[in-house]
Enzyme design. Sequence first.
Site, PDB file in Angstrom:
ATOM      1  N   GLU A  40       0.876  -1.163   0.000  1.00 30.23           N
ATOM      2  CA  GLU A  40       0.000   0.000   0.000  1.00 30.23           C
ATOM      3  C   GLU A  40       0.917   1.216   0.000  1.00 30.23           C
ATOM      4  O   GLU A  40       1.808   1.305   0.860  1.00 30.23           O
ATOM      5  CB  GLU A  40      -0.876  -0.012   1.265  1.00 30.23           C
ATOM      6  CG  GLU A  40      -1.982   0.997   1.188  1.00 30.23           C
ATOM      7  CD  GLU A  40      -2.847   1.049   2.444  1.00 30.23           C
ATOM      8  OE1 GLU A  40      -2.786   0.118   3.260  1.00 30.23           O
ATOM      9  OE2 GLU A  40      -3.568   2.046   2.582  1.00 30.23           O
ATOM     10  N   ARG A 264       4.797 -12.970   9.625  1.00 32.53           N
ATOM     11  CA  ARG A 264       5.468 -11.701   9.341  1.00 32.53           C
ATOM     12  C   ARG A 264       6.786 -11.638  10.100  1.00 32.53           C
ATOM     13  O   ARG A 264       6.980 -12.310  11.108  1.00 32.53           O
ATOM     14  CB  ARG A 264       4.548 -10.512   9.611  1.00 32.53           C
ATOM     15  CG  ARG A 264       4.363 -10.091  11.058  1.00 32.53           C
ATOM     16  CD  ARG A 264       3.637  -8.740  11.187  1.00 32.53           C
ATOM     17  NE  ARG A 264       2.620  -8.463  10.186  1.00 32.53           N
ATOM     18  CZ  ARG A 264       2.568  -7.317   9.496  1.00 32.53           C
ATOM     19  NH1 ARG A 264       3.448  -6.374   9.663  1.00 32.53           N
ATOM     20  NH2 ARG A 264       1.612  -7.118   8.629  1.00 32.53           N
ATOM     21  N   LYS A 274       3.770   0.741   9.997  1.00 30.99           N
ATOM     22  CA  LYS A 274       3.936   2.003   9.268  1.00 30.99           C
ATOM     23  C   LYS A 274       3.369   3.175  10.056  1.00 30.99           C
ATOM     24  O   LYS A 274       3.881   4.282   9.974  1.00 30.99           O
ATOM     25  CB  LYS A 274       3.251   1.912   7.911  1.00 30.99           C
ATOM     26  CG  LYS A 274       4.091   1.178   6.890  1.00 30.99           C
ATOM     27  CD  LYS A 274       3.507   1.336   5.515  1.00 30.99           C
ATOM     28  CE  LYS A 274       3.023   0.004   5.011  1.00 30.99           C
ATOM     29  NZ  LYS A 274       2.344   0.037   3.733  1.00 30.99           N
TER      30      LYS A 274
HETATM   31  P1  ATP Z   1       1.465  -1.918   8.103  1.00 30.31           P
HETATM   32  O1  ATP Z   1       0.508  -2.860   8.773  1.00 30.31           O
HETATM   33  O2  ATP Z   1       2.619  -1.522   8.937  1.00 30.31           O
HETATM   34  O3  ATP Z   1       0.809  -0.755   7.428  1.00 30.31           O
HETATM   35  P2  ATP Z   1       1.233  -3.563   5.889  1.00 30.31           P
HETATM   36  O4  ATP Z   1       1.413  -4.989   6.099  1.00 30.31           O
HETATM   37  O5  ATP Z   1      -0.164  -3.100   5.850  1.00 30.31           O
HETATM   38  O6  ATP Z   1       2.090  -2.771   6.941  1.00 30.31           O
HETATM   39  P3  ATP Z   1       1.530  -3.375   3.095  1.00 30.31           P
HETATM   40  O7  ATP Z   1       2.050  -2.267   2.268  1.00 30.31           O
HETATM   41  O8  ATP Z   1       0.106  -3.704   3.001  1.00 30.31           O
HETATM   42  O9  ATP Z   1       1.943  -3.052   4.588  1.00 30.31           O
HETATM   43  O10 ATP Z   1       2.416  -4.664   2.864  1.00 30.31           O
HETATM   44  C1  ATP Z   1       2.771  -5.150   1.617  1.00 30.31           C
HETATM   45  C2  ATP Z   1       3.135  -6.596   1.733  1.00 30.31           C
HETATM   46  O11 ATP Z   1       4.214  -6.757   2.642  1.00 30.31           O
HETATM   47  C3  ATP Z   1       1.984  -7.407   2.277  1.00 30.31           C
HETATM   48  O12 ATP Z   1       1.885  -8.592   1.528  1.00 30.31           O
HETATM   49  C4  ATP Z   1       2.359  -7.672   3.691  1.00 30.31           C
HETATM   50  O13 ATP Z   1       1.816  -8.870   4.138  1.00 30.31           O
HETATM   51  C5  ATP Z   1       3.889  -7.715   3.612  1.00 30.31           C
HETATM   52  N1  ATP Z   1       4.474  -7.349   4.888  1.00 30.31           N
HETATM   53  C6  ATP Z   1       4.246  -6.232   5.603  1.00 30.31           C
HETATM   54  N2  ATP Z   1       4.899  -6.252   6.763  1.00 30.31           N
HETATM   55  C7  ATP Z   1       5.584  -7.420   6.794  1.00 30.31           C
HETATM   56  C8  ATP Z   1       6.462  -8.035   7.731  1.00 30.31           C
HETATM   57  N3  ATP Z   1       6.764  -7.456   8.887  1.00 30.31           N
HETATM   58  N4  ATP Z   1       6.972  -9.246   7.421  1.00 30.31           N
HETATM   59  C9  ATP Z   1       6.682  -9.838   6.260  1.00 30.31           C
HETATM   60  N5  ATP Z   1       5.868  -9.318   5.332  1.00 30.31           N
HETATM   61  C10 ATP Z   1       5.319  -8.124   5.585  1.00 30.31           C
HETATM   62 MG    MG Z   2      -1.629  -3.655   4.459  1.00 33.90          MG
END
Ligand code: ATP
Ligand code: MG
Length: 561
Positions: A40, A264, A274
């Site tokens: 995102e 994760r 984030k």
């Molecule tokens: P946040 O919850 O901090 O906003 P997010 O997971 O929503 O992070 P996205 O931009 O949606 O962030 O993530 C893109 C991809 O990266 C998704 O497939 C997500 O599952 C993966 N991802 C995000 N954080 C992690 C992590 N800590 N370890 C492994 N994969 C991750």
């Molecule tokens: Mg997300």
Amino acid sequence: MATNDNGVAGKERSLNFLEEIIEDHINSVDGRIHTRFPPEPNGYLHIGHAKSICLNFGLAERYGGLCNLRFDDTNPVKEDVEYVDSIKEDITWLGFRWAEEHYASDYFEQLYQWAVEMIRKGLAYVDDQSQEEIRLGRGTVTVPGTESPWRNRSVEENLDLFARMRAGEFADGEKVLRAKIDMAHPNMLLRDPIMYRILHTEHHRTGDKWCIYPMYDYAHGQSDSIEKITHSICTLEFDVHRPLYDWFIQTLGIFPSHQYEFARLNLTYTVMSKRKLLQLVENKIVNGWDDPRMPTISAIRRKGYTPAAIRAFAERVGVAKRDNVIDLSLLEFCVREDLNKTAERRMAVLDPLKVTITNYPEGKSELFEAVNNPEDESAGTRQVPFSREIYIERTDFMEEPPKKYYRLAPGAEVRLRYSYLIKCEEVVKDSEGNVVELRCTYDPQSGGGSSSDGRRVKGVIHWVSVPHAREAEIRLYSNLFTKEDPNDVEEGKTFLDYLNPESVVVRKGYIEPSLAQAATGEKFQFERVGYFCVDTDSTPECMVFNRTVGLKDTWAKIADK
Ligand code: ATP
Ligand code: MG
């Protein structure tokens, strides 16, 4: 948008039922691997995302498949092109190439048409309840939900209202579109999930074209399906969403992408949400997203981490099915392991103590040959100037040394790396008793490793020549938080209460002259000190170095060779 005779958009012409079955079959069992990385664009990528990137692109690479980059840009409120650009830069830097670049917003029209199709089938309805009423109506894990009073609107009324939602006739929050599934479903996410909400907000790509935006659950699986993604890999918390993911795809009868979940990545001494990272940036606790103390990819790049190290780290961490926290030191280990092979050695003194070599002629200087990288012969050698006045590290001298202290002390002898043996003859102090200078003698026969009588000297210390050295700013970074898990807060506290006040310490140090030509981003091992890289703030007048990572055994004595 092409529309077939059922009013369903997306296919060039309608397939007969056999063609449909065969095409589905081919598409699902053709052995193709197609993954995607779906960030995102609402922040900079962090090391957790790097794990996901390595996994998605890595699997595609390994099995001869493809990996798309898809921006999951369905929430215009928090998203921005700045983030889109940084995400692309980070993935490229990690060394991966996406097959196709997509945006969920490119599918808004298709998603809308599919929603219309669902309304037609009696599987979606417009709900006038407030967000709060909807929340309460969902029930709890143990109590079934209650049906909305608007649940049984006619198809015609729903089609009309949904079209008017799109046309902008209603205010934010006035109405939503919900899937009609089961208000008593044991999985709460299937209790008539919201598909669309009204948001009169400018979108960074579609501008004001849309004022209704699809929810994650409605957009994600369908986007996967449009791109014919075979393996939609996401983090563990989405496993409860999988039945809904499947429900939409099955209900619409579209390409059967499948979701798979993995744990994760969590790291000690940092935060990765984030939202929290944004807080650190907005409250100016750090100097932006690429502050080397951040866990973002742009920050660790600036700090001197390498793509190879991050990929090796992702490999070592592996793919777990259960959440765990990885020790930051594993990441540092991987960085050190890579830099040990690739970074050239230099000498730099971070906390200088002046040494005058009294029997060395004034005005004389000479050059000693130094090995650039003992791990890589092709890195060659360089010349290091030596003169009567040098700086050594303050910690390499002790007035009253303990036993087995092999560095400098009154009357003790030590090897200057690549150069002579020197012996401390006199300690000069200021009026407050601080040591300000050492007066030493050198053994003229001992240049380049030998000694006049074959005596062995254990300690080797690094040094720079005073008239040749350049001053530089050295930024020493440590963990941003003092607590292993800053997310685990005591009552009345927030993660910000665990900030490390010494997460960056700035020193004025001295570097050997060959470093004056180093380019931004170039990485070195400062012998006996650690790995450093030239920061983006660096200028030819004032060079700035970041400590990437310390040596495993800081200040370890190097045996005399
Ligand atoms: P946040 O919850 O901090 O906003 P997010 O997971 O929503 O992070 P996205 O931009 O949606 O962030 O993530 C893109 C991809 O990266 C998704 O497939 C997500 O599952 C993966 N991802 C995000 N954080 C992690 C992590 N800590 N370890 C492994 N994969 C991750
Ligand atoms: Mg997300």
